[in-house]
Design a protein around this motif. Sequence first.
Motif: not given
Length: 330
Positions: A115-116, A200-205, A265-266, A191-192
């Motif tokens: 997310s960052a 925003e934890p649900s964001f995934r690239v 996510e890490r 992504a916030t």
Amino acid sequence: MNRVDAGHHRWKRFLACLLAAVLAVSPLAAAQDDVFPDGDGQDDTGTTGEPSGNGSSDWTVPAIVAGAAASALLIRWLRERRQAVQPPKPTKGERDMLVQLQQQGPEFAPRYNTSAFAAIGMVRGGWPFVLDFAHLQPVMVTLRISARGVPDVYTLRIPFGADETGRHRLQFHLPPAFGDSERPAAIAVTATDMSGERMEPSFRVLALGCGPRAVGSVAIEEVSFLPRLIRAQAREQASYRFFSHSEFPSAVAEFMRVEPANDGERHFFVNEAPIPGGVAAGRSIDPRQWDGRDAGQRISTGTHRLKIRAWAPTEGWITAWSDSRVKVSP
């Protein structure tokens, strides 16, 4: 000290300084307002200008800590990518980085928050750029691109509301300010939530790329990584493949261990596998296998995601992530 050791030492010193700066700043929203003010600098396209900052000779991607601190770290790191005065010629550090990108492709940190996160890649004025991503909750997606000698940080900030969750693709051409030849650039994605204060934890690239070969549709798609579970001690293996619309003379598969977190996510680098000869246009690579082990041949237990990097020296680059995951058990 050899070149690799010297680079690693510079990275640790640079990261330590940046972490100290992050710990000294106020919350994320204040950091964003300070560096990327909304208002007079914004045009119809959503780009925001920023006053010039001081330069830096270190172009290593910072490892990401967590949440708001990660985003603040990225913002300050981007500000350091530019020169206070546009240099008449590329600096030696910039020339060296350009050669490295042409030979080794886009650079990512060995660990990052999805997310960052940031990358270093080649850009050029007029080149197409693509960001493909998905999210389950409303999100404010911010893309920032910064190159030394370019006075403004190119900023694209787009909200996606409750009725716009799912998969999206941002695709556009870079402005002429990025020049008429390839140059290194720092690229950051955050992504916030709509307030800009929480990640925003649900964001995934799913894909990130720039250049003629990277964009049309996304140049690399259908990234498959299966099955859902393998047992490494039983010599079970994961299989992966993908389809490429473009020819890339160089490509590498990277295996990232994934850990959930409430602020994004890490991803942690585990191992890599170069793809000899790169990839041809209009075809899938033959299925390849991964044994669930890291670069030191230790079993990498946990959930993993596949990342593909592919590049051409003067025609652009693409990075694509699998949507599927493989869990490795002993």
